[in-house]
Design a protein around this motif. Sequence first.
Motif, PDB file in Angstrom:
ATOM      1  N   THR A 362      -1.017   1.418  -4.695  1.00  0.00           N
ATOM      2  CA  THR A 362      -0.815   0.028  -4.281  1.00  0.00           C
ATOM      3  C   THR A 362       0.616  -0.206  -3.802  1.00  0.00           C
ATOM      4  N   SER A 393      -3.480 -12.179  -0.105  1.00  0.00           N
ATOM      5  CA  SER A 393      -3.143 -11.511  -1.365  1.00  0.00           C
ATOM      6  C   SER A 393      -3.339 -12.441  -2.551  1.00  0.00           C
ATOM      7  N   VAL A 414      -6.146  -3.153  -4.822  1.00  0.00           N
ATOM      8  CA  VAL A 414      -5.674  -2.452  -3.628  1.00  0.00           C
ATOM      9  C   VAL A 414      -5.653  -3.401  -2.425  1.00  0.00           C
ATOM     10  N   SER A 417      -2.683  -5.550  -2.504  1.00  0.00           N
ATOM     11  CA  SER A 417      -1.447  -4.856  -2.145  1.00  0.00           C
ATOM     12  C   SER A 417      -1.268  -4.711  -0.639  1.00  0.00           C
TER      13      SER A 417
END
Length: 516
Positions: A362, A393, A414, A417
């Motif tokens: 990440t 995000s 993930v 990120s």
Amino acid sequence: MSFRKPSILDLSGLVLAAGWCAITHLPKDMAGYSLPIPGNWLANELGLYSILASSRDTKLLCLQRFVRMFAYGASTLILALYLSSLRVTDARIGLFMSMTLWGDVVISFILTLFADGLGRRRTLSLGAALMAASGLVFAFSGNYWILVAASILGVISPSGNEVGPFKAIEESTLSQLSPADRRSDIFAWYTLLGNFGSACGIIICGWLVESLQTINGWTSVRAYRIVFGIYAFLGVVKLGLSLILSDQCELAPKKQEYQQVMELDDVGIESLLSSDDEDESTEPRPRRHEKPITPPLPSPTAKRLLLPSISPGSRTILLTLCILFAFDSLGSGLVPASLIIYFFTTKFSLPEGTLGTLFFTTSIIAALSTLVASSISKRIGLVKTMVFTHLPSAIFLALIPLPANVSVAMTFLVLRSCTQNMDQAPRQAFLAAAVLPSERTAVMGVVNVVKTLSQSTGPVLTGWLAGKRKFWMAFLVAGGLKAGYDLAMLKLFLGYRLREEMEEEDGAKGRSRESP
């Protein structure tokens, strides 16, 4: 011939040596540099030319951030686990995180407020010394309150993000060393190297701890203390890097806005002002040149004020941004990296090596995404880039605790990120261009203090929710706060004219009027 397995210090030394060689062997003037391979357009879009053409001090500051974030990443992975292995309750772990951030508020505020007066290099060196001292205390002590005192008075990152005075001073210095048209690229690489350092620290620390426990049979506490020893060593490395910065990193002297008045002696004044009629007069005039002459006043730059001043225009935008950043930082404080790691450990029972690999992945994704943000900001502007990259995000953050399957939860982590850090470089460039150069260190210091203060209240609430078996609520609230921050930024600052842009326009108009 036998070969020994490389240790963590060997790997760390290799990375640092590579960074040092990159700094010392690059030409000083690379303004006309171009890569001898196809893809110059891509290199320009990613800001590669900008970082290569930057000064030696700029590269040293970026290397300092890599070293510091390597240490932060290594300690973040095991900080909550270390406290838990010492039989500290969840509520007290959350209190520890908050008190650590409260201490950082005080240290950061004092050091950044007086950094330009005391000297930026001295302040960075002092912060590095505090960082090394904190690592030594954690490496040798297991008392809860001693650890609290070390984290408050020293520099320990409970979230994996920036703590201490470093970021504000470094960003202000980078703004001073970088031209405005390359500043976004420099900040993008500065952020990328920080994220990459954090990723390296996380994965190396994770597999080191797991190897010490499974292969050497060490207890978890003993293995965790090795990591804090490495943390202290990296603090010493950062201290050395701070000491070799040049004078160009200090605050540039302000241009004199007034003409210094030089006092002439009375004889000279009388001779200049005397008329012909007065010369013909035979009446004697008293001479007063024997009177002591007052020496000229010193230049404003001769004695620097330790406390910087902030102009009214900068105060207005500073107040607005502090309120908005407070909401975003409160969301970050609810779910810092150390508590996200703790969440995956308690809910899915993941080992340290797996967690290290997960957060390494990440962090690498987040690091690479910062270069894309720099290219996007050149096309749609800083504010739109900040909002449109940060909002997704926030949504994925709120979704992390909902699935019962570890693979789905890791997928959301993930995905988060991918755009988690894309707003950082545009935000730093926006703030640097919105205030005067002499105000940047103080303004960025105040902003970081407000962000840290807001962030410090989050772990206490999350620790309380974890004790009530409602850890998942912290993720939902954090995602909502961050999404609200994004929408407010878009509403208030879309189309906002930065101070640097207005000064450039005024300068262009002045030159056009002067030209025939």
